[in-house]
Design a protein around this motif. Sequence first.
Motif, PDB file in Angstrom:
ATOM      1  N   GLU A   1       4.992   1.395  23.093  1.00 55.52           N
ATOM      2  CA  GLU A   1       4.625   1.397  24.515  1.00 55.52           C
ATOM      3  C   GLU A   1       5.830   1.733  25.389  1.00 55.52           C
ATOM      4  OE1 GLU A   1       1.259   0.272  22.646  1.00 55.52           O
ATOM      5  OE2 GLU A   1       3.131  -0.852  22.395  1.00 55.52           O
TER       6      GLU A   1
ATOM      7  N   ASP B   1      -4.514   8.151  30.424  1.00 53.58           N
ATOM      8  CA  ASP B   1      -3.080   7.881  30.595  1.00 53.58           C
ATOM      9  C   ASP B   1      -2.868   6.606  31.402  1.00 53.58           C
ATOM     10  OD1 ASP B   1      -2.391  10.336  29.316  1.00 53.58           O
ATOM     11  OD2 ASP B   1      -2.711  11.398  31.208  1.00 53.58           O
TER      12      ASP B   1
ATOM     13  N   ARG C   1       8.522   8.867  27.559  1.00 53.36           N
ATOM     14  CA  ARG C   1       7.967  10.230  27.579  1.00 53.36           C
ATOM     15  C   ARG C   1       7.511  10.615  28.978  1.00 53.36           C
ATOM     16  NH1 ARG C   1       5.974   8.562  22.506  1.00 53.36           N
ATOM     17  NH2 ARG C   1       3.933   7.989  23.361  1.00 53.36           N
TER      18      ARG C   1
ATOM     19  N   THR D   1       6.284   5.334  25.208  1.00 49.06           N
ATOM     20  CA  THR D   1       5.343   6.046  26.082  1.00 49.06           C
ATOM     21  C   THR D   1       5.904   6.165  27.492  1.00 49.06           C
ATOM     22  OG1 THR D   1       3.417   5.325  24.810  1.00 49.06           O
ATOM     23  CG2 THR D   1       3.022   5.983  27.088  1.00 49.06           C
TER      24      THR D   1
ATOM     25  N   ARG E   1      -3.660   3.458  29.333  1.00 48.40           N
ATOM     26  CA  ARG E   1      -2.610   3.144  28.363  1.00 48.40           C
ATOM     27  C   ARG E   1      -1.380   2.564  29.061  1.00 48.40           C
ATOM     28  NH1 ARG E   1      -0.240   6.792  23.364  1.00 48.40           N
ATOM     29  NH2 ARG E   1       1.085   5.124  22.527  1.00 48.40           N
TER      30      ARG E   1
END
Length: 357
Positions: free
Chosen positions: A216, A238, A222, A219, A241
């Motif tokens: 996580e 998106d 990114r 993520t 999440r």
Amino acid sequence: MSFDASPPTGPAATQRLRSAADLVAAIPYLLGFHPADSLVLISTRSAGQLGVEFTLRVDLPPPSAVADMAAELAEVVCAQRCEELLLVVVGGGSRVGRSPDRPLPRAELVAAVVEACAASGAVAWATIWVAELAADAPWRCYGACGCGGELPDPASSPVAAAAVVAGQVTYADRAELERVVAPGNPAALRRREALLNRRMEELCLAGKGFAAGPEELATLERWIDVAAVDRPQLGDEDVVRLCLALSDTMVRDAAFGFAFEATAAAAERLWSTLVSELPDPESAEAAMLLAHSALMRGDGALAGVALRRAQQAWPGHPLSAMVQAALQAGCGPDELRDWFIEGSQRATEELAARAKP
């Protein structure tokens, strides 16, 4: 009392100004926006030229609230350990104040604040009214000297130049600043809230809880890489999440570390996007991250509205309430920095430990 405050960091902290009028002209760049109908308190130090330690702005109160406001401002001044102050009323009846033969607006407010702050050990060395914070705007002193004149161009202030060099944004007014943290498209937010609720129900029915791990945090990294190029464009999946990731306080706390890396500007752009794109109450965590990022680079105005946005999204949100209380008690960004760094390191280690078999 709700107020906007600028901590003693950023470009303002290193500037020296020659006169009270120069200091008044610098107010938009000290606060981060152009205030109107406001009372501004500036804590100064006088070592040859004027230096700024702390800047605070409040809306002009109704007459019935003057005494309470004066008492609350005195508490803040005491907490900040201010010793000398410049008090400035912006607006508040400019048609009256422009005439040298008529009383200045809000004189009773100025007198009450001066008295309350003096009792807390802070002396007001000047009290000024200005019609607006613009070039050639009339200003006058509340004191017996009756001095006055026209304001220098705020855009030509040394503080303005330093703010530009530092990349600091100065907003046209407080409303423009608040739009930075305003919720996004209502239909999209409702759709995402429903999708997130369904996802949580599915996890509950499956007997699974959501436990975040290093993936996580990866993520978030990114998306920070995406934000380094442009404002991220988030789809509904998106958002879900990211909501789930930030719902784990370990992920949120670890993310505070991005403010101390080369990716700080991109991370702040991501937090700003998430504040608008995440539904409430989940957007509170993004607002807290945005407030932290702004605070660490000395943008007290953005930090303040982001902290309030966190409380609006999630009334009683623990961390934003704690940081607000610390700031009002006189803690500055430098005093909070080590606490955030240590918390980020602990959270990163905890996430890594979760991944081990």
